[in-house]
Design an enzyme around this catalytic site. Sequence first.
Site, PDB file in Angstrom:
ATOM      1  N   GLY A 105      18.474  16.722  -5.850  1.00  0.00           N
ATOM      2  CA  GLY A 105      19.560  16.616  -6.810  1.00  0.00           C
ATOM      3  C   GLY A 105      19.892  17.944  -7.453  1.00  0.00           C
ATOM      4  O   GLY A 105      20.005  18.037  -8.683  1.00  0.00           O
ATOM      5  N   VAL A 106      20.047  18.999  -6.622  1.00  0.00           N
ATOM      6  CA  VAL A 106      20.381  20.319  -7.134  1.00  0.00           C
ATOM      7  C   VAL A 106      21.481  20.947  -6.281  1.00  0.00           C
ATOM      8  O   VAL A 106      21.639  20.624  -5.109  1.00  0.00           O
ATOM      9  CB  VAL A 106      19.162  21.274  -7.146  1.00  0.00           C
ATOM     10  CG1 VAL A 106      18.101  20.773  -8.107  1.00  0.00           C
ATOM     11  CG2 VAL A 106      18.585  21.447  -5.745  1.00  0.00           C
ATOM     12  N   ILE A 141      22.488  24.793  -4.972  1.00  0.00           N
ATOM     13  CA  ILE A 141      21.737  26.034  -4.830  1.00  0.00           C
ATOM     14  C   ILE A 141      22.612  27.137  -4.234  1.00  0.00           C
ATOM     15  O   ILE A 141      23.674  26.866  -3.663  1.00  0.00           O
ATOM     16  CB  ILE A 141      20.490  25.839  -3.941  1.00  0.00           C
ATOM     17  CG1 ILE A 141      20.898  25.216  -2.589  1.00  0.00           C
ATOM     18  CG2 ILE A 141      19.459  24.982  -4.650  1.00  0.00           C
ATOM     19  CD1 ILE A 141      19.744  25.058  -1.620  1.00  0.00           C
ATOM     20  N   HIS A 163      26.733  12.708  18.622  1.00  0.00           N
ATOM     21  CA  HIS A 163      28.118  12.983  18.992  1.00  0.00           C
ATOM     22  C   HIS A 163      28.410  12.646  20.456  1.00  0.00           C
ATOM     23  O   HIS A 163      29.568  12.527  20.847  1.00  0.00           O
ATOM     24  CB  HIS A 163      28.492  14.437  18.675  1.00  0.00           C
ATOM     25  CG  HIS A 163      27.950  15.463  19.622  1.00  0.00           C
ATOM     26  ND1 HIS A 163      26.878  16.269  19.329  1.00  0.00           N
ATOM     27  CD2 HIS A 163      28.347  15.840  20.863  1.00  0.00           C
ATOM     28  CE1 HIS A 163      26.644  17.087  20.333  1.00  0.00           C
ATOM     29  NE2 HIS A 163      27.528  16.840  21.287  1.00  0.00           N
ATOM     30  N   GLY A 215      28.378  18.889  28.115  1.00  0.00           N
ATOM     31  CA  GLY A 215      27.651  18.006  29.029  1.00  0.00           C
ATOM     32  C   GLY A 215      26.152  18.170  28.907  1.00  0.00           C
ATOM     33  O   GLY A 215      25.381  17.284  29.268  1.00  0.00           O
ATOM     34  N   ASN A 216      25.703  19.340  28.387  1.00  0.00           N
ATOM     35  CA  ASN A 216      24.278  19.545  28.124  1.00  0.00           C
ATOM     36  C   ASN A 216      23.822  18.854  26.848  1.00  0.00           C
ATOM     37  O   ASN A 216      22.611  18.677  26.631  1.00  0.00           O
ATOM     38  CB  ASN A 216      23.967  21.037  27.986  1.00  0.00           C
ATOM     39  CG  ASN A 216      23.688  21.715  29.304  1.00  0.00           C
ATOM     40  OD1 ASN A 216      24.444  22.581  29.734  1.00  0.00           O
ATOM     41  ND2 ASN A 216      22.613  21.342  29.968  1.00  0.00           N
ATOM     42  N   SER A 217      24.765  18.494  25.975  1.00  0.00           N
ATOM     43  CA  SER A 217      24.403  17.941  24.666  1.00  0.00           C
ATOM     44  C   SER A 217      23.491  16.736  24.818  1.00  0.00           C
ATOM     45  O   SER A 217      23.773  15.812  25.583  1.00  0.00           O
ATOM     46  CB  SER A 217      25.667  17.525  23.909  1.00  0.00           C
ATOM     47  OG  SER A 217      26.424  18.632  23.534  1.00  0.00           O
ATOM     48  N   ASP A 245      22.344  14.578  13.921  1.00  0.00           N
ATOM     49  CA  ASP A 245      23.086  14.437  15.182  1.00  0.00           C
ATOM     50  C   ASP A 245      22.199  13.875  16.283  1.00  0.00           C
ATOM     51  O   ASP A 245      22.224  14.342  17.421  1.00  0.00           O
ATOM     52  CB  ASP A 245      23.690  15.782  15.610  1.00  0.00           C
ATOM     53  CG  ASP A 245      24.679  15.616  16.765  1.00  0.00           C
ATOM     54  OD1 ASP A 245      25.252  14.527  16.901  1.00  0.00           O
ATOM     55  OD2 ASP A 245      24.863  16.578  17.531  1.00  0.00           O
TER      56      ASP A 245
END
Length: 467
Positions: free
Chosen positions: A269-270, A272, A107, A211-213, A137
């Site tokens: 493919g479930v 839950i 991001h 800004g820490n991302s 991400d």
Amino acid sequence: MTRRKASSLKHFQSYFYMILLLLPAALQARGLPEFTDLIEERSPAVVKINTIEKARSRRSAPQRQDIPEIFRHLFEQRQRQQPQRQARSMGSGFIISEDGYLLTNNHVIDGADEISVSLLDHREFEAEVIGVDERSDLALLKIEASDLPFLSFGDSDELKVGQWVLAIGSPFGLDFTASQGIVSAIGRSIPTENNENYVPFIQTDVAINPGNSGGPLFNLAGEVIGINSQIFTRSGGSNGLSFAIPSTVAQEVVRQLREKGRVDRGWLGVAIQDVDSDLAASLGMSKPVGALISQIDPKGPAAESGLRAGDVITKFNGYDINTSGDLPHAVGRTQPGNQVDAKVMREGKEITLEVTVGSLGGENDQVAGTRANMGGRLGVEVEEVGDRLRRAWNLDGGVIIKRVRPDSPASKAGLRPGMVIVQMGFKAVKDVEGFHSIMSELPAKELLPIRFFVNGRPVFRSFSLPE
């Protein structure tokens, strides 16, 4: 007061003041950390990332039909000359190899036309996107440099709640800021906007702000055990709840992005859900744990392995499944094609099934590859042409341009977002996969024809690819 009592009081006061003076050293000896050496040694490998995204407010203009054909090229030329507004953003990242590979959040760089990287020693570099993984991400970048300081990963699986951790980044643009705290929880499930949940986040109380991302989260050994990614906030600033992507997840993402430009994950493919107390009792379970299969894809790997709706998975590939959110973490970390054991509660009895894990391909299968090309040979990001546009323009293939990197071969050839490429060299472009296949075979430093559609009108141009 007698002389003896006064002397005793004086000795007591002296002893008390001595304790106060020694208290900080005593507390440090009990395990409170000292971060100065860690910050000094690791900061040179942390980077500040600045991005520029050019506004495209006029993207829909080429679709106008009221301009006579004889004047259309004048309109398009004027549109190209219109100044573009720029949106700037910033984030953090860190170098993971001495030859210039670095990691950040997806991001942070999503939608960017230009990406620059600043080091602690004030050097700046333009960055190329090698690949992205939207589900975790994460984004892998590359700068052209050598002998760079770099960071090493630690084992996030060894983390325990209460351990000290340190973050370095650029909150609010304040370069190379350090903040510390403890791990407050592990294995946090935070579904994405698409209700996907493949990252068991590390929760900390470290002060993380915009800004820490993308910046590193260190353990006391100076190893990266997480990539700071999200905060929980009502004000836009730190509220003492921050979340980091575990290093074990990041290492696997980096490996796959470097090898094939996309990330494939395990898939069952479930559908839950959690098990509550009443469900546990009705299913013959002693306590409410596991992931209850509420629906199953009849053609998916779960069905082929013998799993059924109503089964409760309590262990998968060695990972305990305490809640439904634990299962996607365990499945996603399993290599597609592997056969693993799954412990299942079925009709009140525990059984073990051997499950062959399927593959959940890289998101849209072309995302990572097209972003790599944004910094690659042609300099465009492309996606599949929608059925509506195919019918409107009478196309039998092609790829639509989503973004064009400034000063790239595509930009010099006059390509812009919204155009549809149908031919490169002498080969027809049918889809995104075909686009990348053709691109990989085209020679460098030769004039090549390219055919594309603008507002339903076919156009030929020429372009040349760099080495």
